[in-house]
Design a protein around this motif. Structure first.
Motif, PDB file in Angstrom:
ATOM      1  N   HIS A  84     -33.149  55.622 -17.090  1.00  0.00           N
ATOM      2  CA  HIS A  84     -34.214  55.220 -16.173  1.00  0.00           C
ATOM      3  C   HIS A  84     -33.566  54.770 -14.857  1.00  0.00           C
ATOM      4  O   HIS A  84     -32.472  54.191 -14.861  1.00  0.00           O
ATOM      5  CB  HIS A  84     -35.022  54.079 -16.818  1.00  0.00           C
ATOM      6  CG  HIS A  84     -36.228  53.676 -16.039  1.00  0.00           C
ATOM      7  ND1 HIS A  84     -36.179  52.729 -15.044  1.00  0.00           N
ATOM      8  CD2 HIS A  84     -37.513  54.125 -16.092  1.00  0.00           C
ATOM      9  CE1 HIS A  84     -37.383  52.580 -14.523  1.00  0.00           C
ATOM     10  NE2 HIS A  84     -38.218  53.426 -15.152  1.00  0.00           N
ATOM     11  N   PRO A  85     -34.209  55.001 -13.703  1.00  0.00           N
ATOM     12  CA  PRO A  85     -33.615  54.628 -12.412  1.00  0.00           C
ATOM     13  C   PRO A  85     -33.193  53.160 -12.322  1.00  0.00           C
ATOM     14  O   PRO A  85     -32.161  52.855 -11.714  1.00  0.00           O
ATOM     15  CB  PRO A  85     -34.719  54.946 -11.403  1.00  0.00           C
ATOM     16  CG  PRO A  85     -35.484  56.058 -12.034  1.00  0.00           C
ATOM     17  CD  PRO A  85     -35.446  55.771 -13.514  1.00  0.00           C
ATOM     18  N   GLU A  86     -33.962  52.254 -12.914  1.00  0.00           N
ATOM     19  CA  GLU A  86     -33.562  50.838 -12.876  1.00  0.00           C
ATOM     20  C   GLU A  86     -32.283  50.608 -13.688  1.00  0.00           C
ATOM     21  O   GLU A  86     -31.430  49.813 -13.306  1.00  0.00           O
ATOM     22  CB  GLU A  86     -34.693  49.948 -13.402  1.00  0.00           C
ATOM     23  CG  GLU A  86     -35.849  49.791 -12.432  1.00  0.00           C
ATOM     24  CD  GLU A  86     -35.409  49.180 -11.101  1.00  0.00           C
ATOM     25  OE1 GLU A  86     -34.686  48.166 -11.091  1.00  0.00           O
ATOM     26  OE2 GLU A  86     -35.791  49.739 -10.051  1.00  0.00           O
ATOM     27  N   THR A  87     -32.146  51.318 -14.798  1.00  0.00           N
ATOM     28  CA  THR A  87     -30.924  51.213 -15.607  1.00  0.00           C
ATOM     29  C   THR A  87     -29.746  51.812 -14.854  1.00  0.00           C
ATOM     30  O   THR A  87     -28.633  51.272 -14.904  1.00  0.00           O
ATOM     31  CB  THR A  87     -31.121  51.914 -16.963  1.00  0.00           C
ATOM     32  OG1 THR A  87     -32.295  51.400 -17.592  1.00  0.00           O
ATOM     33  CG2 THR A  87     -29.927  51.699 -17.870  1.00  0.00           C
ATOM     34  N   LEU A 154     -21.911  48.232  -3.152  1.00  0.00           N
ATOM     35  CA  LEU A 154     -22.828  47.288  -3.794  1.00  0.00           C
ATOM     36  C   LEU A 154     -24.052  47.028  -2.925  1.00  0.00           C
ATOM     37  O   LEU A 154     -25.184  47.011  -3.427  1.00  0.00           O
ATOM     38  CB  LEU A 154     -22.112  45.964  -4.079  1.00  0.00           C
ATOM     39  CG  LEU A 154     -21.485  45.789  -5.442  1.00  0.00           C
ATOM     40  CD1 LEU A 154     -20.624  44.541  -5.479  1.00  0.00           C
ATOM     41  CD2 LEU A 154     -22.530  45.757  -6.520  1.00  0.00           C
ATOM     42  N   ILE A 155     -23.826  46.828  -1.651  1.00  0.00           N
ATOM     43  CA  ILE A 155     -24.951  46.580  -0.739  1.00  0.00           C
ATOM     44  C   ILE A 155     -25.866  47.797  -0.697  1.00  0.00           C
ATOM     45  O   ILE A 155     -27.095  47.667  -0.719  1.00  0.00           O
ATOM     46  CB  ILE A 155     -24.435  46.192   0.664  1.00  0.00           C
ATOM     47  CG1 ILE A 155     -23.764  44.813   0.591  1.00  0.00           C
ATOM     48  CG2 ILE A 155     -25.563  46.178   1.679  1.00  0.00           C
ATOM     49  CD1 ILE A 155     -23.007  44.424   1.843  1.00  0.00           C
ATOM     50  N   GLU A 156     -25.279  48.994  -0.660  1.00  0.00           N
ATOM     51  CA  GLU A 156     -26.078  50.223  -0.673  1.00  0.00           C
ATOM     52  C   GLU A 156     -26.940  50.282  -1.936  1.00  0.00           C
ATOM     53  O   GLU A 156     -28.116  50.614  -1.871  1.00  0.00           O
ATOM     54  CB  GLU A 156     -25.191  51.454  -0.615  1.00  0.00           C
ATOM     55  CG  GLU A 156     -24.800  51.894   0.756  1.00  0.00           C
ATOM     56  CD  GLU A 156     -24.034  53.213   0.738  1.00  0.00           C
ATOM     57  OE1 GLU A 156     -23.905  53.859  -0.336  1.00  0.00           O
ATOM     58  OE2 GLU A 156     -23.552  53.602   1.806  1.00  0.00           O
ATOM     59  N   VAL A 157     -26.330  50.008  -3.087  1.00  0.00           N
ATOM     60  CA  VAL A 157     -27.066  50.071  -4.358  1.00  0.00           C
ATOM     61  C   VAL A 157     -28.174  49.031  -4.381  1.00  0.00           C
ATOM     62  O   VAL A 157     -29.317  49.334  -4.753  1.00  0.00           O
ATOM     63  CB  VAL A 157     -26.103  49.896  -5.563  1.00  0.00           C
ATOM     64  CG1 VAL A 157     -26.880  49.702  -6.842  1.00  0.00           C
ATOM     65  CG2 VAL A 157     -25.164  51.065  -5.675  1.00  0.00           C
ATOM     66  N   LEU A 158     -27.859  47.822  -3.979  1.00  0.00           N
ATOM     67  CA  LEU A 158     -28.849  46.744  -4.030  1.00  0.00           C
ATOM     68  C   LEU A 158     -29.976  46.937  -3.017  1.00  0.00           C
ATOM     69  O   LEU A 158     -31.102  46.507  -3.254  1.00  0.00           O
ATOM     70  CB  LEU A 158     -28.170  45.399  -3.831  1.00  0.00           C
ATOM     71  CG  LEU A 158     -27.227  44.979  -4.966  1.00  0.00           C
ATOM     72  CD1 LEU A 158     -26.467  43.715  -4.599  1.00  0.00           C
ATOM     73  CD2 LEU A 158     -27.993  44.806  -6.273  1.00  0.00           C
ATOM     74  N   CYS A 159     -29.669  47.593  -1.902  1.00  0.00           N
ATOM     75  CA  CYS A 159     -30.717  47.861  -0.911  1.00  0.00           C
ATOM     76  C   CYS A 159     -31.524  49.106  -1.255  1.00  0.00           C
ATOM     77  O   CYS A 159     -32.489  49.422  -0.560  1.00  0.00           O
ATOM     78  CB  CYS A 159     -30.103  48.008   0.480  1.00  0.00           C
ATOM     79  SG  CYS A 159     -29.490  46.472   1.156  1.00  0.00           S
ATOM     80  N   GLY A 160     -31.090  49.815  -2.277  1.00  0.00           N
ATOM     81  CA  GLY A 160     -31.862  50.962  -2.730  1.00  0.00           C
ATOM     82  C   GLY A 160     -31.479  52.278  -2.115  1.00  0.00           C
ATOM     83  O   GLY A 160     -32.088  53.295  -2.392  1.00  0.00           O
ATOM     84  N   ALA A 162     -28.580  53.938  -2.558  1.00  0.00           N
ATOM     85  CA  ALA A 162     -27.881  54.768  -3.531  1.00  0.00           C
ATOM     86  C   ALA A 162     -28.229  54.291  -4.927  1.00  0.00           C
ATOM     87  O   ALA A 162     -28.200  53.100  -5.211  1.00  0.00           O
ATOM     88  CB  ALA A 162     -26.372  54.680  -3.298  1.00  0.00           C
ATOM     89  N   GLY A 163     -28.507  55.205  -5.805  1.00  0.00           N
ATOM     90  CA  GLY A 163     -28.820  54.850  -7.179  1.00  0.00           C
ATOM     91  C   GLY A 163     -27.596  54.707  -8.025  1.00  0.00           C
ATOM     92  O   GLY A 163     -27.627  54.210  -9.131  1.00  0.00           O
ATOM     93  N   GLY A 164     -26.481  55.148  -7.587  1.00  0.00           N
ATOM     94  CA  GLY A 164     -25.232  55.072  -8.347  1.00  0.00           C
ATOM     95  C   GLY A 164     -24.131  55.689  -7.545  1.00  0.00           C
ATOM     96  O   GLY A 164     -24.259  55.986  -6.383  1.00  0.00           O
TER      97      GLY A 164
END
Length: 165
Positions: A84-87, A154-160, A162-164
């Motif tokens: 799942h995207p959140e995972t 990390l900032i990219e992932v947390l800001c949405g 990048a998903g991974g």
């Protein structure tokens, strides 16, 4: 804020790539000179092999930092893509935190200790008579770049953005 970080990352990557191009060019020239002196002049210049080894260390570590920063490193994300995207986001955060810890603890902190210790004891290279601490500087320098790139990831992932990885 994210756009500014991306600009900084791009600038760092360009600078590192320039350093790597010069370093690889020096490595090629050094190896060619070593081959020339060995087979044409009959005896290899004593410093060429040592310099090639040190240049290769720097190329490998800085090149690894660039590969990590541009997300060009090897990654197995087949199974992560099935979640799942959140995972996926959680796994990206956890993996970046692990990398951040490793880069900071091993490369930056541990590498700085190695540099300081070898400079303190005055260890020098056999052929070039360089202080080994300067050779080992590749560890903390590449670690600093890895930390910067990981924080940006990390900032990219947390800001949405990048998903991974």
């Amino acid at each position: 804020m994210l756009a500014g970080l991306v600009k900084i990352k791009e600038g760092l990557t360009k600078a590192l790539n320039a350093v790597l191009i010069v370093t690889v060019a020096l490595l090629v020239l050094d190896v060619c000179w070593g081959v020339f002196t060995r087979y044409v002049m009959g005896e290899q210049a004593g410093w060429t092999e040592e310099l090639a080894r040190f240049l290769l260390i720097w190329v490998a570590l800085l090149g690894g930092a660039v590969a990590f920063g541009t997300k060009g490193h090897l990654g197995v994300d087949y199974f992560v893509g099935k979640f799942h995207p959140e995972t996926q986001k959680l796994m990206a955060v956890v993996s970046n935190l692990i990398v951040l810890f490793f880069a900071a603890a091993i490369f930056v902190f541990g590498g700085s200790r190695v540099v300081a210790d070898t400079l303190t004891i005055g260890q020098v290279t056999p052929a070039l008579q360089w202080k080994m601490g300067y050779v080992y500087l590749a560890l903390p320098i590449s670690g600093i770049f890895m930390v910067i790139y990981t924080v940006e990831n990390l900032i990219e992932v947390l800001c949405g953005k990048a998903g991974g990885e």
